[in-house]
Design an enzyme around this catalytic site. Structure first.
Site, PDB file in Angstrom:
ATOM      1  N   SER A  25      13.411  31.270  -6.407  1.00  0.00           N
ATOM      2  CA  SER A  25      13.393  30.744  -7.775  1.00  0.00           C
ATOM      3  C   SER A  25      13.483  31.841  -8.838  1.00  0.00           C
ATOM      4  O   SER A  25      13.828  31.562  -9.994  1.00  0.00           O
ATOM      5  CB  SER A  25      12.076  29.972  -8.015  1.00  0.00           C
ATOM      6  OG  SER A  25      11.852  29.048  -6.988  1.00  0.00           O
ATOM      7  N   CYS A  55      -7.618  18.520  -1.118  1.00  0.00           N
ATOM      8  CA  CYS A  55      -7.484  17.257  -1.860  1.00  0.00           C
ATOM      9  C   CYS A  55      -8.313  16.104  -1.287  1.00  0.00           C
ATOM     10  O   CYS A  55      -8.817  15.261  -2.036  1.00  0.00           O
ATOM     11  CB  CYS A  55      -6.013  16.857  -1.959  1.00  0.00           C
ATOM     12  SG  CYS A  55      -5.085  17.158  -0.449  1.00  0.00           S
ATOM     13  N   SER A  92       2.664  13.011  -1.003  1.00  0.00           N
ATOM     14  CA  SER A  92       2.722  14.134  -1.954  1.00  0.00           C
ATOM     15  C   SER A  92       1.748  15.241  -1.579  1.00  0.00           C
ATOM     16  O   SER A  92       1.889  16.368  -2.031  1.00  0.00           O
ATOM     17  CB  SER A  92       2.448  13.647  -3.382  1.00  0.00           C
ATOM     18  OG  SER A  92       1.181  13.032  -3.455  1.00  0.00           O
ATOM     19  N   LYS A 102     -11.200  21.451   7.363  1.00  0.00           N
ATOM     20  CA  LYS A 102     -11.457  21.758   5.946  1.00  0.00           C
ATOM     21  C   LYS A 102     -12.456  20.762   5.372  1.00  0.00           C
ATOM     22  O   LYS A 102     -13.386  21.137   4.660  1.00  0.00           O
ATOM     23  CB  LYS A 102     -10.154  21.695   5.136  1.00  0.00           C
ATOM     24  CG  LYS A 102      -9.257  22.905   5.342  1.00  0.00           C
ATOM     25  CD  LYS A 102      -8.040  22.791   4.430  1.00  0.00           C
ATOM     26  CE  LYS A 102      -6.762  23.049   5.178  1.00  0.00           C
ATOM     27  NZ  LYS A 102      -5.559  22.680   4.476  1.00  0.00           N
ATOM     28  N   ARG A 123      -1.730  10.637   7.820  1.00  0.00           N
ATOM     29  CA  ARG A 123      -0.739  10.623   6.718  1.00  0.00           C
ATOM     30  C   ARG A 123      -0.089   9.243   6.715  1.00  0.00           C
ATOM     31  O   ARG A 123       0.328   8.745   7.779  1.00  0.00           O
ATOM     32  CB  ARG A 123       0.310  11.709   6.956  1.00  0.00           C
ATOM     33  CG  ARG A 123       1.340  11.810   5.844  1.00  0.00           C
ATOM     34  CD  ARG A 123       0.888  12.657   4.688  1.00  0.00           C
ATOM     35  NE  ARG A 123       0.646  14.043   5.032  1.00  0.00           N
ATOM     36  CZ  ARG A 123      -0.101  14.865   4.291  1.00  0.00           C
ATOM     37  NH1 ARG A 123      -0.671  14.444   3.173  1.00  0.00           N
ATOM     38  NH2 ARG A 123      -0.283  16.119   4.656  1.00  0.00           N
ATOM     39  N   HIS A 137      -5.155   9.690  -2.136  1.00  0.00           N
ATOM     40  CA  HIS A 137      -5.747   9.712  -0.800  1.00  0.00           C
ATOM     41  C   HIS A 137      -6.859   8.664  -0.746  1.00  0.00           C
ATOM     42  O   HIS A 137      -7.791   8.692  -1.570  1.00  0.00           O
ATOM     43  CB  HIS A 137      -6.342  11.089  -0.497  1.00  0.00           C
ATOM     44  CG  HIS A 137      -5.315  12.168  -0.270  1.00  0.00           C
ATOM     45  ND1 HIS A 137      -3.957  11.928  -0.207  1.00  0.00           N
ATOM     46  CD2 HIS A 137      -5.470  13.505  -0.070  1.00  0.00           C
ATOM     47  CE1 HIS A 137      -3.327  13.073   0.019  1.00  0.00           C
ATOM     48  NE2 HIS A 137      -4.215  14.044   0.100  1.00  0.00           N
TER      49      HIS A 137
HETATM   50  P1  NAP Z   1       4.903  23.114  -2.363  1.00  0.00           P
HETATM   51  O1  NAP Z   1       5.439  21.936  -3.080  1.00  0.00           O
HETATM   52  O2  NAP Z   1       5.484  23.471  -1.042  1.00  0.00           O
HETATM   53  O3  NAP Z   1       4.999  24.396  -3.352  1.00  0.00           O
HETATM   54  C1  NAP Z   1       4.728  25.717  -2.895  1.00  0.00           C
HETATM   55  C2  NAP Z   1       4.911  26.745  -4.012  1.00  0.00           C
HETATM   56  O4  NAP Z   1       4.671  28.054  -3.450  1.00  0.00           O
HETATM   57  C3  NAP Z   1       6.318  26.756  -4.630  1.00  0.00           C
HETATM   58  O5  NAP Z   1       6.235  27.035  -6.000  1.00  0.00           O
HETATM   59  C4  NAP Z   1       6.980  27.944  -3.909  1.00  0.00           C
HETATM   60  O6  NAP Z   1       7.994  28.561  -4.676  1.00  0.00           O
HETATM   61  C5  NAP Z   1       5.803  28.890  -3.789  1.00  0.00           C
HETATM   62  N1  NAP Z   1       6.052  29.866  -2.714  1.00  0.00           N
HETATM   63  C6  NAP Z   1       6.366  29.632  -1.424  1.00  0.00           C
HETATM   64  N2  NAP Z   1       6.592  30.804  -0.779  1.00  0.00           N
HETATM   65  C7  NAP Z   1       6.426  31.791  -1.687  1.00  0.00           C
HETATM   66  C8  NAP Z   1       6.517  33.208  -1.641  1.00  0.00           C
HETATM   67  N3  NAP Z   1       6.840  33.885  -0.510  1.00  0.00           N
HETATM   68  N4  NAP Z   1       6.256  33.896  -2.766  1.00  0.00           N
HETATM   69  C9  NAP Z   1       5.929  33.272  -3.933  1.00  0.00           C
HETATM   70  N5  NAP Z   1       5.832  31.930  -4.048  1.00  0.00           N
HETATM   71  C10 NAP Z   1       6.072  31.198  -2.935  1.00  0.00           C
HETATM   72  O7  NAP Z   1       3.322  22.962  -2.083  1.00  0.00           O
HETATM   73  P2  NAP Z   1       2.214  22.117  -2.933  1.00  0.00           P
HETATM   74  O8  NAP Z   1       2.005  20.777  -2.334  1.00  0.00           O
HETATM   75  O9  NAP Z   1       2.507  22.254  -4.395  1.00  0.00           O
HETATM   76  O10 NAP Z   1       0.890  22.934  -2.568  1.00  0.00           O
HETATM   77  C11 NAP Z   1       0.632  24.200  -3.156  1.00  0.00           C
HETATM   78  C12 NAP Z   1      -0.746  24.699  -2.715  1.00  0.00           C
HETATM   79  O11 NAP Z   1      -1.738  23.776  -3.167  1.00  0.00           O
HETATM   80  C13 NAP Z   1      -0.903  24.801  -1.201  1.00  0.00           C
HETATM   81  O12 NAP Z   1      -1.692  25.912  -0.899  1.00  0.00           O
HETATM   82  C14 NAP Z   1      -1.573  23.497  -0.828  1.00  0.00           C
HETATM   83  O13 NAP Z   1      -2.306  23.583   0.354  1.00  0.00           O
HETATM   84  C15 NAP Z   1      -2.478  23.284  -2.043  1.00  0.00           C
HETATM   85  N6  NAP Z   1      -2.837  21.906  -2.318  1.00  0.00           N
HETATM   86  C16 NAP Z   1      -1.890  20.913  -2.381  1.00  0.00           C
HETATM   87  C17 NAP Z   1      -2.277  19.606  -2.685  1.00  0.00           C
HETATM   88  C18 NAP Z   1      -1.300  18.462  -2.753  1.00  0.00           C
HETATM   89  O14 NAP Z   1      -1.774  17.295  -2.896  1.00  0.00           O
HETATM   90  N7  NAP Z   1      -0.009  18.675  -2.723  1.00  0.00           N
HETATM   91  C19 NAP Z   1      -3.618  19.335  -2.936  1.00  0.00           C
HETATM   92  C20 NAP Z   1      -4.548  20.363  -2.875  1.00  0.00           C
HETATM   93  C21 NAP Z   1      -4.147  21.638  -2.572  1.00  0.00           C
HETATM   94  P3  NAP Z   1       9.589  28.263  -4.409  1.00  0.00           P
HETATM   95  O15 NAP Z   1       9.855  26.905  -5.018  1.00  0.00           O
HETATM   96  O16 NAP Z   1      10.251  29.358  -5.137  1.00  0.00           O
HETATM   97  O17 NAP Z   1       9.794  28.265  -2.937  1.00  0.00           O
END
Ligand code: NAP
Length: 345
Positions: free
Chosen positions: A38, A146, A175, A201, A231, A238
């Site tokens: 990105s 979450c 999501s 967790k 899921r 959730h």
């Molecule tokens: P996601 O949609 O897969 O987004 C991941 C993000 O990390 C993207 O912005 C991605 O950037 C970036 N990323 C990946 N590899 C990278 C790298 N090598 N260097 C820098 N940035 C990198 O995941 P998400 O669902 O938003 O979850 C994000 C975090 O929040 C995770 O740790 C997850 O466990 C946690 N979380 C998620 C939820 C949920 O409901 N979704 C709830 C609680 C916690 P690019 O787009 O550039 O690849």
């Protein structure tokens, strides 16, 4: 206004940060960081916007930076993938940033607060021990997984009855797996009875959140928790089927009253993202439902319903929370609001 940055700005949680911070009374988005995929692109070209809220035009035009410290503001929210969050968040904290993180990597670190401000605002006291133990110029604060947020919110008001045992089965939205997440072929018309690491967790994080903070660590709550996670083909929210066992006898009306009257520091301080009330108890026998109730309190309210006697433990009920708002970006923003009002930013 306080300038903020977002690490992982292009992901599911990153987009929720952008949406929730649009028009925030205290925080203004000034910097976006993500992966090399990105880097250098305008935000609108680096991410496929998937939220019903319109993308703020000023943010849409912002360039996405590399996820390296240097140009970001002091306060940085993180929605980084956990495969990279440990190293990147650590580097930002070392460079003097305050990282308010969603990722799992530092949650169970003894000196890192794992915050739900309604429950354990006093755990911010760990930051003194963190500075001594880590030697970082900055610091890291985390919010829970979450599913754990929903469970902990539902359990916190029940501690007064001598909470001893919890059995939980989750029905988790798509999501929660990020984007593109689970393949449509796998999830449509299906239930997947495994989410990697999720049960562990829920069982460990909840005990830390409900625990008592000491000088250098948290004494975990002694409750025994058994979790199963699934899921399901739901967009957001959730749902959790929960049974609880108490040390003391409690009648159902007292348990419902405890849920309904529960509140904490965010409500006392009237923080901008604080839901009022934090827990809503629904009397209808077919609620809560993710399609109808996940967005209550702008996604920050946890909904509970169907409380009834459990033939195995004492009571059973259903709880629901929005996983990318209460379970992720909204939770982190509430944490930062609490820190601001407590003079910690
Ligand atoms: P996601 O949609 O897969 O987004 C991941 C993000 O990390 C993207 O912005 C991605 O950037 C970036 N990323 C990946 N590899 C990278 C790298 N090598 N260097 C820098 N940035 C990198 O995941 P998400 O669902 O938003 O979850 C994000 C975090 O929040 C995770 O740790 C997850 O466990 C946690 N979380 C998620 C939820 C949920 O409901 N979704 C709830 C609680 C916690 P690019 O787009 O550039 O690849």
């Amino acid at each position: 206004m306080i300038d903020i940055g977002i690490l992982g700005a292009t992901g599911m949680v990153g987009q929720q940060f952008v949406a929730l911070l649009s028009g925030h009374p205290w925080f203004r988005v000034r910097w976006l960081g993500a992966s090399q995929r990105s880097e250098g692109k305008a935000y609108r070209d680096a991410t496929a916007w998937r939220l019903p809220a319109p993308l703020d035009d000023a943010v849409a035009r912002m360039p996405v930076d590399a996820a390296t410290p240097g140009r970001a503001p002091q306060l940085v929210f993180s929605g980084l993938d956990s495969s990279v969050a440990g190293e990147i968040e650590g580097a930002f904290a070392e460079a003097g940033h305050t990282i308010v993180s969603n990722a799992r990597n530092y949650r169970m670190d003894a000196t890192v607060p794992l915050l739900i401000p309604e429950i354990n605002a006093d755990h911010l006291a760990l930051l003194t021990a963190q500075a001594a133990a880590r030697g970082w110029k900055g610091r890291i604060i985390t919010n829970p997984n979450c599913s754990t947020v929903v469970l902990s919110m539902a359990l916190a008001p029940l501690r007064q009855f001598g909470l001893q045992t919890v059995m939980i089965t989750t029905l988790q939205a798509v999501s929660g797996a990020g984007y593109p997440g689970v393949a449509s072929w796998d999830i449509l018309g299906n239930v997947i009875p495994f989410i990697d690491g999720e049960e562990e967790k829920i069982e460990s994080e909840t005990k830390k959140i409900l625990g008592c903070v000491g000088d250098k660590r948290v004494d975990p709550h002694p409750v025994t928790i058994s979790a199963q996670t699934t899921r399901v083909p739901v967009h957001d929210g959730h749902t959790e089927s929960i049974s609880v066992g108490f040390e003391h006898r409690a009648d159902a009306a007292a348990v419902i009253e405890a849920l309904r009257t529960f509140k904490g520091r965010p409500q006392d301080l009237d923080l901008p993202s604080a839901p009022k009330p934090p827990i809503e108890y629904l009397a209808e026998r077919n609620r809560p439902q993710p399609a109808l109730d996940a967005n209550r309190g702008r996604g920050m309210t946890v909904t509970v319903g169907r409380l009834r006697p459990c033939p195995v433990l004492d009571y059973k009920f259903i709880a629901l929370g929005h996983n990318t708002i209460r379970g992720a970006a909204g939770a982190a923003i509430l944490n930062a609001e609490l820190m601001h009002r407590e003079g910690l930013l």
